[in-house]
Design a protein around this motif. Structure first.
Motif, mmCIF file in Angstrom:
data_model
loop_
_atom_site.group_PDB
_atom_site.id
_atom_site.type_symbol
_atom_site.label_atom_id
_atom_site.label_comp_id
_atom_site.label_asym_id
_atom_site.label_seq_id
_atom_site.Cartn_x
_atom_site.Cartn_y
_atom_site.Cartn_z
ATOM 1 N N ARG A 1 12.641 5.098 3.851
ATOM 2 C CA ARG A 1 11.330 4.933 3.235
ATOM 3 C C ARG A 1 10.481 3.998 4.094
ATOM 4 O O ARG A 1 10.991 3.047 4.681
ATOM 5 C CB ARG A 1 11.471 4.336 1.829
ATOM 6 C CG ARG A 1 12.529 4.986 0.978
ATOM 7 C CD ARG A 1 12.126 6.346 0.489
ATOM 8 N NE ARG A 1 11.018 6.255 -0.452
ATOM 9 C CZ ARG A 1 10.582 7.308 -1.162
ATOM 10 N NH1 ARG A 1 11.157 8.497 -1.009
ATOM 11 N NH2 ARG A 1 9.576 7.160 -2.007
ATOM 12 N N ASP B 1 6.380 -2.083 5.247
ATOM 13 C CA ASP B 1 5.062 -2.638 5.565
ATOM 14 C C ASP B 1 4.822 -2.614 7.080
ATOM 15 O O ASP B 1 5.766 -2.543 7.877
ATOM 16 C CB ASP B 1 4.942 -4.066 5.034
ATOM 17 C CG ASP B 1 4.922 -4.103 3.509
ATOM 18 O OD1 ASP B 1 4.570 -3.070 2.908
ATOM 19 O OD2 ASP B 1 5.267 -5.138 2.933
ATOM 20 N N SER C 1 0.121 -3.752 3.593
ATOM 21 C CA SER C 1 1.060 -3.270 2.578
ATOM 22 C C SER C 1 1.111 -1.743 2.606
ATOM 23 O O SER C 1 0.399 -1.051 1.865
ATOM 24 C CB SER C 1 0.626 -3.765 1.196
ATOM 25 O OG SER C 1 1.471 -3.236 0.201
ATOM 26 N N SER D 1 5.810 0.770 -0.634
ATOM 27 C CA SER D 1 5.601 0.640 -2.079
ATOM 28 C C SER D 1 6.305 -0.604 -2.609
ATOM 29 O O SER D 1 7.332 -1.026 -2.082
ATOM 30 C CB SER D 1 6.121 1.883 -2.799
ATOM 31 O OG SER D 1 7.494 2.075 -2.536
ATOM 32 N N HIS D 2 5.727 -1.200 -3.675
ATOM 33 C CA HIS D 2 6.305 -2.427 -4.229
ATOM 34 C C HIS D 2 6.325 -2.433 -5.761
ATOM 35 O O HIS D 2 7.025 -3.250 -6.362
ATOM 36 C CB HIS D 2 5.534 -3.657 -3.744
ATOM 37 C CG HIS D 2 4.185 -3.800 -4.362
ATOM 38 N ND1 HIS D 2 3.105 -3.026 -3.988
ATOM 39 C CD2 HIS D 2 3.720 -4.621 -5.355
ATOM 40 C CE1 HIS D 2 2.055 -3.359 -4.695
ATOM 41 N NE2 HIS D 2 2.395 -4.325 -5.541
ATOM 42 N N ASP D 3 5.549 -1.552 -6.413
ATOM 43 C CA ASP D 3 5.527 -1.537 -7.877
ATOM 44 C C ASP D 3 5.418 -0.090 -8.374
ATOM 45 O O ASP D 3 5.573 0.856 -7.583
ATOM 46 C CB ASP D 3 4.392 -2.406 -8.420
ATOM 47 C CG ASP D 3 3.006 -1.869 -8.082
ATOM 48 O OD1 ASP D 3 2.905 -0.926 -7.252
ATOM 49 O OD2 ASP D 3 2.019 -2.371 -8.641
ATOM 50 N N ARG D 4 5.193 0.076 -9.702
ATOM 51 C CA ARG D 4 5.157 1.405 -10.323
ATOM 52 C C ARG D 4 6.432 2.199 -10.031
ATOM 53 O O ARG D 4 6.397 3.394 -9.760
ATOM 54 C CB ARG D 4 3.926 2.194 -9.876
ATOM 55 C CG ARG D 4 2.611 1.592 -10.351
ATOM 56 C CD ARG D 4 1.437 2.481 -9.950
ATOM 57 N NE ARG D 4 0.198 2.006 -10.528
ATOM 58 C CZ ARG D 4 -0.596 1.118 -9.958
ATOM 59 N NH1 ARG D 4 -0.258 0.606 -8.779
ATOM 60 N NH2 ARG D 4 -1.709 0.732 -10.551
ATOM 61 N N ILE D 5 7.547 1.511 -10.051
ATOM 62 C CA ILE D 5 8.830 2.148 -9.775
ATOM 63 C C ILE D 5 9.286 2.901 -11.018
ATOM 64 O O ILE D 5 9.538 2.305 -12.068
ATOM 65 C CB ILE D 5 9.889 1.102 -9.373
ATOM 66 C CG1 ILE D 5 9.425 0.323 -8.136
ATOM 67 C CG2 ILE D 5 11.230 1.775 -9.101
ATOM 68 C CD1 ILE D 5 10.318 -0.845 -7.788
ATOM 69 N N ALA E 1 11.510 1.333 -3.227
ATOM 70 C CA ALA E 1 10.412 0.398 -2.940
ATOM 71 C C ALA E 1 10.824 -0.508 -1.783
ATOM 72 O O ALA E 1 11.746 -1.318 -1.910
ATOM 73 C CB ALA E 1 10.086 -0.420 -4.178
ATOM 74 N N GLY F 1 3.832 -5.629 -1.036
ATOM 75 C CA GLY F 1 2.482 -5.571 -1.568
ATOM 76 C C GLY F 1 1.531 -6.626 -1.053
ATOM 77 O O GLY F 1 0.373 -6.679 -1.482
ATOM 78 N N SER G 1 8.859 -3.541 -10.512
ATOM 79 C CA SER G 1 8.488 -3.880 -9.139
ATOM 80 C C SER G 1 9.640 -4.570 -8.419
ATOM 81 O O SER G 1 10.666 -4.907 -9.017
ATOM 82 C CB SER G 1 7.266 -4.804 -9.131
ATOM 83 O OG SER G 1 7.625 -6.109 -9.561
#
Length: 328
Positions: free
Chosen positions: A119, A122, A152, A155-159, A166, A170, A213
């Protein structure tokens, strides 16, 4: 009053001394000496105008322990790790200005589970200006100033599915770095090149968090994380045994001030509750021994291990890695 012969003798002696010093300086040449640079500290000398340097890394990261707030080491409940590919790409825009971008992707693991393949992580961009160019033999140091921007892109949130997918934090962070590089000639006429970088960055803007997150929030959370300011120092030394083999030792230290997590999340009773959590500052000290092998002046391989030897509120990692440096 000086005798004319005495004055002439002093002048001849001074001329011979200067000639000997000049001849000795000419003996010290970096022709046939190859370096790739250590694993952590960037190149303060930059790139020659119109040239590229690409150095893809294959990195393995393993963590089975962590350091608490007192600096004591404890074994983790579960082993975590990752395979990562990091690709720094540098280009010389002029003799003094170098641009660089670092791209990354990783496949994370925790216990027996892992992410859904590699994946994107950053991205970091670096713009460097050479304040002082090095001399031909490297004894006059290269000094540079760099502006580093972290984007960023991971991905870091909305998992909603696999939490290990993730791979970002962010944070849009800006850092200023001062670097120096110098060559010391040993008694056997082989060069030891050292470089150092000091970096500092203010606390970035708050990062919005929605749902689950990488910061440990649950699905119903809505809020922000305020990350702290950062300081970093790294020093690396490379000793050239011959035109092909180079030994490397490097250390790095970093510190981030405390973080603050704020927002709202539903409690077990369904009522929305306010969250205001302060997280302590973290720090770590890392060593990175390595060895370089050069196939040619434009192609070199470096392999080493980056390991955390001390820290506070941070994980302890052991990270073998290998990189192929290519100059175009």
């Amino acid at each position: 009053m000086h005798h004319p012969r005495s004055t002439l003798a002093v002048a001849l002696l001074l001329a011979c001394t200067l000639h000997s010093a000049s001849a000795l300086a000419q003996q010290h040449s970096l022709e046939g000496v190859n370096f790739t640079g250590p694993l952590i500290t960037p190149n303060p000398a930059g790139m020659a105008a119109g040239h590229w340097y690409i150095e893809p890394y294959l990195v393995r990261v393993d963590s089975t322990a962590y350091f608490d707030d007192s600096g004591d080491r404890h074994r983790s409940d579960e082993r975590s790790g990752a395979w990562a590919v990091v690709v720094p790409i540098a280009y010389g825009f002029s003799e003094r200005v170098t641009g660089q971008v670092n791209l990354s992707a990783s496949r994370a693991e925790s216990g027996s589970t892992h992410s859904s393949g590699f994946r994107a992580g950053d991205t970091t961009a670096r713009l460097q200006y050479l304040l002082q160019a090095p001399s031909a033999d490297g004894t006059t140091p290269a000094v540079s100033l760099a502006l580093v921007q972290r984007f960023s892109t991971g991905s870091h949130d909305r998992i909603t599915g696999n939490a290990l997918d993730a791979q970002g934090d962010g944070v849009q962070r800006t850092t200023l770095a001062l670097g120096m590089q110098k060559v010391e000639w040993m008694g056997n006429d082989r060069p030891l090149r050292w470089r150092a970088q000091f970096s500092a960055g203010p606390a970035p803007s708050r990062t919005a968090i929605s749902g689950a997150s990488v910061y440990g929030t649950d699905r119903g959370f809505q809020g922000h994380i305020a990350r702290g300011s950062v300081l970093g120092l790294s020093v690396g030394a490379e000793y050239s045994f011959n035109s092909r083999w180079v030994g490397v030792m490097e250390f790095a230290a970093s510190r981030e001030s405390g973080q603050r997590l704020t927002g709202f999340a539903p409690g077990a009773d369904g009522q929305v509750r306010r969250i205001d959590e302060r997280r302590p500052a973290s720090r770590n000290l890392t060593l990175a021994p390595a060895v370089e092998y050069h196939f040619s002046p434009s192609l070199g391989l470096i392999a080493g291990v980056e390991m955390t030897v001390a820290g506070r509120n941070s994980g302890r990692i052991i990270s073998p890695q290998v990189a192929l440096g290519m100059f175009f």
